[in-house]
Enzyme design. Structure first.
Site, PDB file in Angstrom:
ATOM      1  N   LYS A  17      20.184  -4.076 -32.730  1.00 49.27           N
ATOM      2  CA  LYS A  17      19.692  -4.251 -34.110  1.00 49.27           C
ATOM      3  C   LYS A  17      19.510  -2.899 -34.798  1.00 49.27           C
ATOM      4  CE  LYS A  17      18.910  -8.838 -34.270  1.00 49.27           C
ATOM      5  NZ  LYS A  17      18.935  -9.900 -35.219  1.00 49.27           N
ATOM      6  N   LYS A  60      29.324 -13.661 -31.435  1.00 47.10           N
ATOM      7  CA  LYS A  60      28.545 -14.860 -31.744  1.00 47.10           C
ATOM      8  C   LYS A  60      28.583 -15.162 -33.254  1.00 47.10           C
ATOM      9  CE  LYS A  60      23.940 -15.032 -32.139  1.00 47.10           C
ATOM     10  NZ  LYS A  60      22.495 -15.205 -31.963  1.00 47.10           N
ATOM     11  N   LYS A 100      24.030 -15.930 -38.438  1.00 49.88           N
ATOM     12  CA  LYS A 100      23.710 -16.417 -39.784  1.00 49.88           C
ATOM     13  C   LYS A 100      23.502 -15.318 -40.807  1.00 49.88           C
ATOM     14  CE  LYS A 100      18.807 -17.577 -38.919  1.00 49.88           C
ATOM     15  NZ  LYS A 100      18.500 -16.422 -38.089  1.00 49.88           N
TER      16      LYS A 100
END
Ligand code: AQP
Length: 329
Positions: free
Chosen positions: A112, A195, A198
């Protein structure tokens, strides 16, 4: 007494069919057998930069989507994380028990921070502790965890160990990971080795629950597939078509082997067309229900406050025990 389950989704981006297949769809199957607590993790969303207006709307939208996707507010405790102040309070106590060295190991922090290089804030670093607080507050027996959350659950185990060592056993309860029977990981439609996420900057990479049906058709038909032509499930060799088979299997309930049989000798395009129709047919009633809920928000607001009250009641018991144990009560 039913076993207690806790889970949630972070209020970032747009809920996708990945969230549905990997999480919310499974939560729905647990709602009669377990005492389920499902939250919209809006405090977690703050670890990345948010537009306040968008976040305010998204919290409500996620809550409505939970219900529209089949989570019954009468059977589950559905709530907004920030409505239960005990999350932030327990998180602070646990933060004071967690050695920084343990946080340094978290691979998701590394990922992140690379992704949000301009905003590497302390919340991004300590959020696994907030996650531990989320879980521990409800004395959950089980937490559904995806592969990428396993390390955080291990940290939660370590934190409980530190707490027990300092203040005695039995105050915090360590849940077991619940691996759903599907456990499918849905991959990006544009890069099937990653992956489906969203918050992906490329909206073509995901199908969101609220995408207009025409857009869903377009996204699925435009999904990146492999150089082969046979409809065979083999994620190592054919990650693109394998991803579409997984989505098809999840939405239809058919076994992967059955899908392979039905599409033997057919082209990728055939599967894409059928999958696009299937996803649209599934999401159409969900979107209708969502619009109903959003058009008259009084019911939503009621569900939200009832959920917050029930969650808060349970959370406060744990927090009282913790505050007594550490000496601030
Ligand atoms: N692609 C996926 N396939 C299967 N399961 C998925 N989940 C998310 N994406 C997929 C599962 O949804 C639950 C809620 O996850 P989350 O929204 O809190 O966080 P996330 O896993 O970080 O989701 P994203 O989409 O990658 O969010 P962003 O991009 O905003 O960080 C979890 O159980 C997760 O496994």
């Amino acid at each position: 007494m039913k076993k207690v389950i806790l889970s949630g989704s972070t209020a970032t981006g747009d809920l996708t069919i990945g969230n549905y297949i990997g999480a919310i769809g499974n939560w729905k199957n647990l709602q009669t057998e377990y005492d389920c607590f499902y939250m919209v993790a809006d405090l977690h969303a703050l670890t990345v930069k948010q537009d306040p207006k968008v976040l305010r709307e998204r919290r409500l939208s996620f809550f409505a989507q939970y219900i529209a996707l089949g989570l019954d507010p009468e059977k589950n405790t559905l709530f907004m994380q920030s409505d239960v102040h005990q999350h932030a309070e327990l998180s602070w106590v646990l933060t004071c028990l967690t050695p920084m060295g343990f946080l340094n190991r978290m691979t998701q922090f590394k990922d992140k921070s690379a992704q949000h290089a301009k905003n590497i804030n302390a919340g991004l670093y300590t959020y696994p502790i907030l996650m531990a607080a989320d879980i521990l507050l409800y004395r959950a027996d089980l937490v559904p965890v995806g592969e990428d959350q396993k390390q955080h659950l291990e940290l939660c185990r370590d934190i409980v160990g530190f707490f027990d060592h300092n203040y005695g056993e039995g105050i915090l309860k360590l849940p077991e990971p619940y691996i759903g029977k599907q456990g499918a990981r849905i991959m990006s439609l544009q890069d099937p080795t990653r992956k489906m996420s969203k918050s992906d900057e490329n909206p073509k990479s995901f199908v969101s629950i609220l995408d207009p049906l025409k857009k869903i058709q377009k996204k699925i038909k435009g999904a990146v597939t492999d150089s082969g032509s046979e409809i065979i499930f083999n994620p190592e060799v054919n990650p693109g078509i394998s991803n579409l088979i997984t989505i098809y299997s999840s939405f239809s309930g058919k076994a992967i082997s059955q899908i392979e049989k039905e599409y033997a000798g057919k082209m990728y395009g055939h599967l894409k067309v059928d999958l696009a129709d299937l996803v649209c047919a599934t999401l159409d009633p969900v979107q209708k229900k969502y619009n109903e809920l959003m058009n008259d928000q009084s019911a939503l607001v009621q569900f939200m406050s009832a959920g917050a009250l029930a969650a808060s009641e349970r959370a406060q018991k744990t927090l009282n025990d913790v505050y007594c144990a550490v000496g601030i009560r």
